[in-house]
Design a protein around this motif. Sequence first.
Motif, PDB file in Angstrom:
ATOM      1  N   SER A 106       0.833  -1.207   0.000  1.00 20.90           N
ATOM      2  CA  SER A 106       0.000   0.000   0.000  1.00 20.90           C
ATOM      3  C   SER A 106       0.867   1.256   0.000  1.00 20.90           C
ATOM      4  N   ILE A 107       1.923   1.251   0.809  1.00 26.67           N
ATOM      5  CA  ILE A 107       2.826   2.401   0.862  1.00 26.67           C
ATOM      6  C   ILE A 107       3.529   2.587  -0.484  1.00 26.67           C
ATOM      7  N   ALA A 108       4.004   1.476  -1.059  1.00 26.66           N
ATOM      8  CA  ALA A 108       4.696   1.553  -2.353  1.00 26.66           C
ATOM      9  C   ALA A 108       3.751   2.026  -3.452  1.00 26.66           C
ATOM     10  N   ALA A 109       2.484   1.632  -3.376  1.00 25.63           N
ATOM     11  CA  ALA A 109       1.511   2.057  -4.379  1.00 25.63           C
ATOM     12  C   ALA A 109       1.302   3.563  -4.326  1.00 25.63           C
ATOM     13  N   VAL A 110       1.357   4.119  -3.135  1.00 23.97           N
ATOM     14  CA  VAL A 110       1.247   5.573  -2.994  1.00 23.97           C
ATOM     15  C   VAL A 110       2.459   6.256  -3.613  1.00 23.97           C
ATOM     16  N   LEU A 111       3.651   5.702  -3.368  1.00 25.72           N
ATOM     17  CA  LEU A 111       4.891   6.325  -3.830  1.00 25.72           C
ATOM     18  C   LEU A 111       5.104   6.178  -5.333  1.00 25.72           C
ATOM     19  N   PHE A 112       4.773   4.997  -5.870  1.00 21.76           N
ATOM     20  CA  PHE A 112       5.130   4.704  -7.261  1.00 21.76           C
ATOM     21  C   PHE A 112       3.945   4.664  -8.222  1.00 21.76           C
ATOM     22  N   LEU A 113       2.754   4.393  -7.710  1.00 18.19           N
ATOM     23  CA  LEU A 113       1.582   4.306  -8.575  1.00 18.19           C
ATOM     24  C   LEU A 113       0.615   5.467  -8.375  1.00 18.19           C
ATOM     25  N   ARG A 114       1.007   6.393  -7.507  1.00 19.44           N
ATOM     26  CA  ARG A 114       0.205   7.597  -7.236  1.00 19.44           C
ATOM     27  C   ARG A 114      -1.202   7.269  -6.745  1.00 19.44           C
ATOM     28  N   ARG A 116      -3.974   6.727  -3.636  1.00 25.17           N
ATOM     29  CA  ARG A 116      -4.252   7.419  -2.380  1.00 25.17           C
ATOM     30  C   ARG A 116      -4.720   6.440  -1.320  1.00 25.17           C
ATOM     31  N   LEU A 117      -4.413   6.778  -0.088  1.00 21.91           N
ATOM     32  CA  LEU A 117      -4.855   5.969   1.048  1.00 21.91           C
ATOM     33  C   LEU A 117      -5.813   6.777   1.907  1.00 21.91           C
ATOM     34  N   GLY A 118      -6.897   6.119   2.325  1.00 20.10           N
ATOM     35  CA  GLY A 118      -7.821   6.751   3.249  1.00 20.10           C
ATOM     36  C   GLY A 118      -7.285   6.708   4.670  1.00 20.10           C
ATOM     37  N   THR A 282      -6.747  -2.321   7.018  1.00 15.62           N
ATOM     38  CA  THR A 282      -6.283  -1.785   5.735  1.00 15.62           C
ATOM     39  C   THR A 282      -7.062  -2.393   4.575  1.00 15.62           C
ATOM     40  N   ASN A 283      -7.310  -3.696   4.623  1.00 15.18           N
ATOM     41  CA  ASN A 283      -8.032  -4.372   3.554  1.00 15.18           C
ATOM     42  C   ASN A 283      -9.481  -3.930   3.454  1.00 15.18           C
ATOM     43  N   LEU A 284     -10.060  -3.545   4.587  1.00 15.09           N
ATOM     44  CA  LEU A 284     -11.464  -3.164   4.596  1.00 15.09           C
ATOM     45  C   LEU A 284     -11.685  -1.724   4.191  1.00 15.09           C
ATOM     46  N   SER A 285     -10.597  -0.973   4.024  1.00 11.16           N
ATOM     47  CA  SER A 285     -10.727   0.438   3.645  1.00 11.16           C
ATOM     48  C   SER A 285     -11.140   0.543   2.185  1.00 11.16           C
ATOM     49  N   ALA A 290     -10.297  -0.714  -3.929  1.00  8.75           N
ATOM     50  CA  ALA A 290     -10.235  -0.150  -5.272  1.00  8.75           C
ATOM     51  C   ALA A 290      -9.016  -0.604  -6.040  1.00  8.75           C
ATOM     52  N   ARG A 291      -8.063  -1.206  -5.357  1.00  9.49           N
ATOM     53  CA  ARG A 291      -6.826  -1.565  -6.022  1.00  9.49           C
ATOM     54  C   ARG A 291      -6.932  -2.906  -6.738  1.00  9.49           C
ATOM     55  N   GLY A 292      -5.827  -3.284  -7.360  1.00  7.30           N
ATOM     56  CA  GLY A 292      -5.789  -4.477  -8.199  1.00  7.30           C
ATOM     57  C   GLY A 292      -5.858  -5.752  -7.409  1.00  7.30           C
ATOM     58  N   PRO A 293      -5.680  -6.867  -8.068  1.00  9.17           N
ATOM     59  CA  PRO A 293      -5.843  -8.172  -7.435  1.00  9.17           C
ATOM     60  C   PRO A 293      -4.861  -8.430  -6.322  1.00  9.17           C
ATOM     61  N   ALA A 294      -5.318  -9.172  -5.341  1.00 10.54           N
ATOM     62  CA  ALA A 294      -4.452  -9.542  -4.220  1.00 10.54           C
ATOM     63  C   ALA A 294      -3.469 -10.604  -4.677  1.00 10.54           C
ATOM     64  N   ALA A 295      -2.234 -10.445  -4.266  1.00 10.43           N
ATOM     65  CA  ALA A 295      -1.199 -11.408  -4.662  1.00 10.43           C
ATOM     66  C   ALA A 295      -1.135 -12.552  -3.671  1.00 10.43           C
ATOM     67  N   GLY A 296      -1.089 -13.751  -4.171  1.00 12.87           N
ATOM     68  CA  GLY A 296      -0.991 -14.889  -3.279  1.00 12.87           C
ATOM     69  C   GLY A 296       0.427 -15.418  -3.180  1.00 12.87           C
ATOM     70  N   GLY A 297       1.192 -15.312  -4.181  1.00 15.47           N
ATOM     71  CA  GLY A 297       2.507 -15.899  -4.201  1.00 15.47           C
ATOM     72  C   GLY A 297       3.401 -15.452  -3.087  1.00 15.47           C
ATOM     73  N   GLY A 298       3.300 -14.178  -2.671  1.00 17.97           N
ATOM     74  CA  GLY A 298       4.131 -13.711  -1.598  1.00 17.97           C
ATOM     75  C   GLY A 298       3.879 -14.334  -0.313  1.00 17.97           C
ATOM     76  N   ALA A 299       2.845 -15.169  -0.260  1.00 17.33           N
ATOM     77  CA  ALA A 299       2.541 -15.855   0.938  1.00 17.33           C
ATOM     78  C   ALA A 299       3.545 -16.905   1.279  1.00 17.33           C
ATOM     79  N   GLY A 300       4.197 -17.507   0.297  1.00 20.98           N
ATOM     80  CA  GLY A 300       5.185 -18.513   0.583  1.00 20.98           C
ATOM     81  C   GLY A 300       5.680 -19.214  -0.627  1.00 20.98           C
TER      82      GLY A 300
END
Length: 300
Positions: A106-114, A116-118, A282-285, A290-300
């Motif tokens: 979420s932080i990186a999306a603000v910095l690199f994808l412009r 916004r966070l509520g 954060t997920n419920l905001s 509004a953002r793209g698909p949740a990534a599963g791979g980073g889970a493990g």
Amino acid sequence: MTATVSLVAATLFWAGNYVVGETAVTALDPVSLVLLRWAFAAVPLLVIAQLVERPRWREVLRAWRWIVVLGLLGVLGYTLILYEALRFTDAFSASVINAFNPAMISIAAVLFLRQRLGLRAIAGIVIALVGVLIVLSRGSVEVLLEGGFGLGDLLMVGAGVAWTAYTIVGRRAPAVPPITSTALQAVVAVIAIAPVSLALGGPAMPPDASVWGALAFIVVFPSVLSYLLWNRALEVVPPARAGVFLNLITVFTALLTLLTGHPLGAAQIIGGVVVIAGIVLTNLSPSRRARGPAAGGGAG
């Protein structure tokens, strides 16, 4: 109902990667483990991709530059750092720190994808960060102030950075069927790490049946079945809602840790609960949905 069971099973298998991986790295170095994991997993992933997604390979291969970058960042970089971290920290602490990944994204999306966070999302990130700091410091204010964190915990933060970069790059990449993309990224990981393994004397083989069993589990369940179940569920469940299920990884890791006879410290439990609470917030905001698909791979 089937989609929900699939999501739960996928997160359970990813949790198993932490617990089984912690055991596997006592016998196999991380480079060998990553090489063997993806070398064995790449073939069934390619077969499943062909049977399930029937990709148009010429169109897919036009995105080869993106696939190479994603393979190096996520499938190779993330898992290599993860297994290196498990040499120095326990599976549950690693899973708690990993649970902070959505906040980092979420932080990186603000910095690199412009994006916004509520206020709710910002509050969730702050709460999750507090939980991570509790785990990193083992609940000690002195450790927190002195920055005397464990090497394994810091490596897990590095793994989170790798996965965050993977996710941000992935959101800019051309659309490729998810299982197909994972399969090709696994091939990239094998090609990239094989020379490194050879330079280090070649991959170490599991010394006994128990380690072969651990490797087989890692190949079959978190590497193949989790991706298949997760992506099949995403055909029915909205990605943002599915992303909330990733919090079960920490819960399942805690249960598996206890079942294997390893006690959990109070700081680990408290920190884990705080991280999960923050990530759920954060997920419920609205901004998260509004953002793209949740990534599963980073889970493990």
